[in-house]
Design a protein around this motif. Sequence first.
Motif, PDB file in Angstrom:
ATOM      1  N   GLU A 125       0.836  -1.202   0.000  1.00  0.00           N
ATOM      2  CA  GLU A 125       0.000   0.000   0.000  1.00  0.00           C
ATOM      3  C   GLU A 125       0.869   1.250   0.000  1.00  0.00           C
ATOM      4  OE1 GLU A 125      -3.257   0.106  -0.282  1.00  0.00           O
ATOM      5  OE2 GLU A 125      -3.394  -2.078  -0.366  1.00  0.00           O
ATOM      6  N   ARG A 126       2.134   1.117  -0.345  1.00  0.00           N
ATOM      7  CA  ARG A 126       3.040   2.247  -0.317  1.00  0.00           C
ATOM      8  C   ARG A 126       3.065   2.915  -1.679  1.00  0.00           C
ATOM      9  NH1 ARG A 126       7.097  -0.263   1.045  1.00  0.00           N
ATOM     10  NH2 ARG A 126       8.476  -0.210  -0.796  1.00  0.00           N
ATOM     11  N   ILE A 127       2.804   4.254  -1.679  1.00  0.00           N
ATOM     12  CA  ILE A 127       2.778   5.047  -2.917  1.00  0.00           C
ATOM     13  C   ILE A 127       4.197   5.490  -3.203  1.00  0.00           C
ATOM     14  CG2 ILE A 127       1.898   7.129  -4.024  1.00  0.00           C
ATOM     15  CD1 ILE A 127      -0.584   6.901  -2.231  1.00  0.00           C
ATOM     16  N   ILE A 128       4.668   5.175  -4.410  1.00  0.00           N
ATOM     17  CA  ILE A 128       6.046   5.522  -4.768  1.00  0.00           C
ATOM     18  C   ILE A 128       6.107   6.653  -5.796  1.00  0.00           C
ATOM     19  CG2 ILE A 128       6.928   3.236  -4.198  1.00  0.00           C
ATOM     20  CD1 ILE A 128       6.773   2.515  -7.140  1.00  0.00           C
ATOM     21  N   ALA A 129       4.973   6.946  -6.467  1.00  0.00           N
ATOM     22  CA  ALA A 129       4.964   8.018  -7.474  1.00  0.00           C
ATOM     23  C   ALA A 129       3.502   8.358  -7.798  1.00  0.00           C
ATOM     24  CB  ALA A 129       5.714   7.599  -8.733  1.00  0.00           C
ATOM     25  N   VAL A 130       3.352   9.436  -8.561  1.00  0.00           N
ATOM     26  CA  VAL A 130       2.031   9.881  -9.003  1.00  0.00           C
ATOM     27  C   VAL A 130       2.100  10.120 -10.498  1.00  0.00           C
ATOM     28  CG1 VAL A 130       0.250  11.659  -8.859  1.00  0.00           C
ATOM     29  CG2 VAL A 130       1.425  10.903  -6.784  1.00  0.00           C
ATOM     30  N   ALA A 131       1.144   9.525 -11.217  1.00  0.00           N
ATOM     31  CA  ALA A 131       1.071   9.731 -12.666  1.00  0.00           C
ATOM     32  C   ALA A 131       0.042  10.815 -12.975  1.00  0.00           C
ATOM     33  CB  ALA A 131       0.693   8.431 -13.355  1.00  0.00           C
ATOM     34  N   GLU A 132       0.412  11.776 -13.818  1.00  0.00           N
ATOM     35  CA  GLU A 132      -0.496  12.834 -14.278  1.00  0.00           C
ATOM     36  C   GLU A 132      -0.676  12.646 -15.771  1.00  0.00           C
ATOM     37  OE1 GLU A 132      -0.989  17.700 -14.396  1.00  0.00           O
ATOM     38  OE2 GLU A 132       0.911  16.799 -13.745  1.00  0.00           O
ATOM     39  N   ILE A 133      -1.907  12.378 -16.184  1.00  0.00           N
ATOM     40  CA  ILE A 133      -2.192  12.060 -17.576  1.00  0.00           C
ATOM     41  C   ILE A 133      -3.205  13.062 -18.105  1.00  0.00           C
ATOM     42  CG2 ILE A 133      -3.110  10.317 -19.144  1.00  0.00           C
ATOM     43  CD1 ILE A 133      -2.206   8.211 -17.115  1.00  0.00           C
ATOM     44  N   TYR A 134      -2.906  13.698 -19.234  1.00  0.00           N
ATOM     45  CA  TYR A 134      -3.809  14.634 -19.903  1.00  0.00           C
ATOM     46  C   TYR A 134      -4.435  13.930 -21.097  1.00  0.00           C
ATOM     47  CZ  TYR A 134      -1.794  18.471 -17.208  1.00  0.00           C
ATOM     48  OH  TYR A 134      -1.389  19.287 -16.196  1.00  0.00           O
ATOM     49  N   GLU A 135      -5.791  13.927 -21.130  1.00  0.00           N
ATOM     50  CA  GLU A 135      -6.508  13.248 -22.197  1.00  0.00           C
ATOM     51  C   GLU A 135      -7.432  14.227 -22.906  1.00  0.00           C
ATOM     52  OE1 GLU A 135      -9.306   9.244 -22.862  1.00  0.00           O
ATOM     53  OE2 GLU A 135      -8.379   9.677 -20.920  1.00  0.00           O
ATOM     54  N   ASP A 136      -7.591  14.005 -24.219  1.00  0.00           N
ATOM     55  CA  ASP A 136      -8.493  14.848 -25.008  1.00  0.00           C
ATOM     56  C   ASP A 136      -9.906  14.764 -24.420  1.00  0.00           C
ATOM     57  OD1 ASP A 136      -9.858  16.296 -26.839  1.00  0.00           O
ATOM     58  OD2 ASP A 136      -9.443  14.978 -28.551  1.00  0.00           O
ATOM     59  N   ALA A 137     -10.488  15.943 -24.082  1.00  0.00           N
ATOM     60  CA  ALA A 137     -11.801  15.986 -23.425  1.00  0.00           C
ATOM     61  C   ALA A 137     -12.952  16.152 -24.405  1.00  0.00           C
ATOM     62  CB  ALA A 137     -11.846  17.115 -22.406  1.00  0.00           C
ATOM     63  N   GLY A 138     -12.669  16.112 -25.718  1.00  0.00           N
ATOM     64  CA  GLY A 138     -13.743  16.313 -26.689  1.00  0.00           C
ATOM     65  C   GLY A 138     -14.838  15.278 -26.561  1.00  0.00           C
ATOM     66  N   ALA A 139     -14.442  14.000 -26.527  1.00  0.00           N
ATOM     67  CA  ALA A 139     -15.431  12.929 -26.409  1.00  0.00           C
ATOM     68  C   ALA A 139     -16.171  13.015 -25.076  1.00  0.00           C
ATOM     69  CB  ALA A 139     -14.742  11.573 -26.553  1.00  0.00           C
TER      70      ALA A 139
END
Length: 518
Positions: free
Chosen positions: A209-223
């Motif tokens: 349950e240990r968090i080692i990193a954070v992913a930030e993902i940008y996705e096209d919001a058109g749909a």
Amino acid sequence: MGEVSAADDADRQIRRVDSASLRAYADKPESKRTTNAFLRIRRSRLRSWWIRRSLFGQFALLSSLVLSLSVAAVGGWVGNRIADGVLRGTSGAAALYMTNFVEPYVQSMDGGGAPSAEDLRGLDAVAELLKARRHVASVKIWGRDGTIVYSTQKSLIGRQFPTTDLAPSLQGQIRAGMADLEDDDSEFERSLSMPLYEIFLPLYKNETERIIAVAEIYEDAGALLRDQASAVRGAWAVVGSAGLVTLLALFIVVHQGSTTIKRQRMAIKQRFREKVLLHRKNDILKSEREDALRTAVRIDDLVHTRLGAELHDGPAQLISFALLRLDGLEQQLEGGPSKARTLLTEFRSALQDALKELRAIAADLLLPDLGDGGNLTEMLRKIIRAHEGRAACVVDFEMTGVPEKLPRDAVRCVVRVTQEALNNAYKHSGSDRQTVTVSYGAGKLRLSVRDLGCGFPRTAAKSPSGLGMAGMVSRVRALGGTFSVISTPGQGAEISCELFVPGSDSGTVDNLKDSQSI
């Protein structure tokens, strides 16, 4: 720049001057009165316009306004909830999908280090795959200290930024929403000029349950935006349809009620008109009846006067002539038989009694001349004086506040009632003293004739059967007055009446008391 600033200052100065001028005008009493009058007129017109609307019209306007506002509020709230649900559902599915691809390539960061070269190549492959399949615009991997350890924009790798946006995800939360792109690390995303939503994913050490990193993902919001718009439109359609059906149902119910009320109101108005017409007819009939009664009373007075005159000029004169002839017959019988003279004397006495009775009857039937003034005081004095002369009794007479001039009908009525009441008291009470009281106040003329004789039972007072009593009642009621008899056996009787007579400006007779006897 200096010229632009000067122009702006001039515009502000002009606006301040205009505002001050308007306030100064509004502060003037004349302008305030004009404004208040205009507002009152507008409110009055609006109120009149509203009152002229039918119940259905008022309901239609108010319910349409209220329901429109309600539908707008509910629709907006439901739309926001649905849009938020769509965003959460989409971001949740995307988070699960992307975590499975990204998380295996950050395991080498356990302990605070950076991904290995092999992991970086794997992340590049994942980024290309996500870009092709899910329209991902960019991917960033953040260390716990705010350092970007991986980014599709290589220039950002190794740079450190504030961890404010990362803090919830470092606590284990998956965050998603429309990207505001105001941070320093979002320069590339801003250059895309397209709507994006960003997802912050906590990345865990395998089987911990240990968090080692954070992913930030940008996705096209058109749909996503299209899905949100479709969901919101559906929500608005459902809410609007429900509101419209409700409004139509209420319109039908209220229209039926309004129609029923309108019919009932028209029926009530029609009945009211009929009642008004009936009241008018009743008033006309009542007026005609009173006129007929007054005419009958006048005719009765004329008949009495004519009978009195006929009795005085006819039988009374014949009896007087017979008495004169008896005087001549008596002179011729002087020295004759005593029996004949005795019969002659008895005959003369009977004729004299008959003449006296005829004259008394004629005097009762004949009223004194009313003249043009209708002076009630003088008329009553004559009637009382004549009664005292015939009945050998005393009549106490009192008048209070009575106008000197009264309508002739009222005078005739009071005089006739007084005359008949005094005759009844003389014939039936056994008392040699009566009291006549006349007063006036509040537009009403009151007459009272009392005696201290034997009286009679109350049942006889309530339902008089004598011709004289009935005549008095009819005379008073013919003028719209009231008549009453109060009597107790052994305590005398009182006959009273009350007539409505408007006041006169020619003076009054105040506190006149008189006691006369023969």
